[in-house]
Design an enzyme around this catalytic site. Sequence first.
Site, PDB file in Angstrom:
ATOM      1  CD  GLN A  37      43.805  52.755  48.521  1.00 28.21           C
ATOM      2  OE1 GLN A  37      43.860  53.601  49.403  1.00 28.21           O
ATOM      3  NE2 GLN A  37      43.405  51.513  48.743  1.00 28.21           N
ATOM      4  CE1 TYR A 219      38.644  29.782  36.410  1.00 28.97           C
ATOM      5  CE2 TYR A 219      37.475  28.652  38.173  1.00 28.97           C
ATOM      6  CZ  TYR A 219      38.032  29.801  37.647  1.00 28.97           C
ATOM      7  OH  TYR A 219      37.972  30.975  38.350  1.00 28.97           O
ATOM      8  CG  ASP A 296      33.100  43.220  46.656  1.00 26.86           C
ATOM      9  OD1 ASP A 296      32.061  42.610  46.338  1.00 26.86           O
ATOM     10  OD2 ASP A 296      34.240  42.755  46.491  1.00 26.86           O
TER      11      ASP A 296
END
Length: 391
Positions: A37, A219, A296
Amino acid sequence: MAAIQDRPVIIVGGGIGGLAAALALALKGIRSILLEQSSEFREVGAGIQIGPNAFRRFDLLGIRKAVDAIAVFPDNLIMRDALTGEEVTRIPMGERALKHYGQPYGVIHRADLHDALLQACRTQPLISLHTNAKVTGHVDHGDSVSVTLADGTVIEGSCIIGCDGLWSALREHVVGDGKPRISGHIAYRAVLPLAEVPEAQRENNVVLWAGPKTHLVHYPLRRGELYNLVAVFHSNRYEEGWNSYGDVAELNERFQNQQPQVHALLNKIESWRMWVLCDREPVGNWTKGRITLLGDAAHPMLQYLAQGACMAMEDAVCLADKLAARRDDPNSAFLAYQQERYLRTARVQLMARVYGDFYHATGPVRELRNAFLSGRTAEQAYAGNQWLYGG
């Protein structure tokens, strides 16, 4: 009835999961149309950790060389107590973990992983990539599917894979469980040039400072050129989305009384981006007819196991295998895919919540955590993570 060799698979969402799905399908000889989108393919965020389970998928997706060229491979995963400064536990990575799992543990900028997948997709003639393609409607015709875009364009396909993330509109159609679950945890993220990191804290490790209802992870990224910082704390503040500006005053308040090394890093950042950590309850079904979900959209999880992107890539490879084996019956392929995936992803969703509580422990629970982890050997740590990284 439209088989996948007759019409392309429609993939909704051009994030890591969507691109991985398109690439996995192409490598099986399956056409896809990927609809994003936004006006361009890009990934919001900073560093992510990549377990050995994901590196197996990089090999299968043909992007291992590109990932290795830009990833950082830490020497250790370290937890330190943010109140006392003591080292709670150290899990060796590098060659020792590689020997155990057969694959490395790495960290990478989310945008770099996304770009590696995007460039690989662009080399595949079976993948049609579209931006400015917001899906506003879809129809499952029983023997085929179609989607309607915001500009009125109608696209026909054999089936739909929803890779549209935590706030998936397709999930509402398939599962119908409403809004995501708000965890009450807020994450602030930032990236520093290495030159701005205090020299004493420049180390080739993933370090987690565990505090009461807080933690800080740091990190290196991009061959050590950058340093990734993620600060997480409990808060009632809520903003939808992933890219709001953080409140530095609230951040400092939540991390008060912690070690100087923690504040030395927090104080280096003048502008933080924040997001509210959300997940959903695990479900056993994320397929409806010729529509299924991935990543997800199917199983959003908190970030405490660093497995969101890894699970999406596992999904992509598994789904491509099932569709390739059932080219004339996408619905059957989708059901076989979710049957293979739902218990594993549910376990990660639930364990991520447990790890969040573990990292943020207070009082006697914190003391028990430190005592338990400090006596753990590397071999015990590897064995404890075998279910996840060996998968």
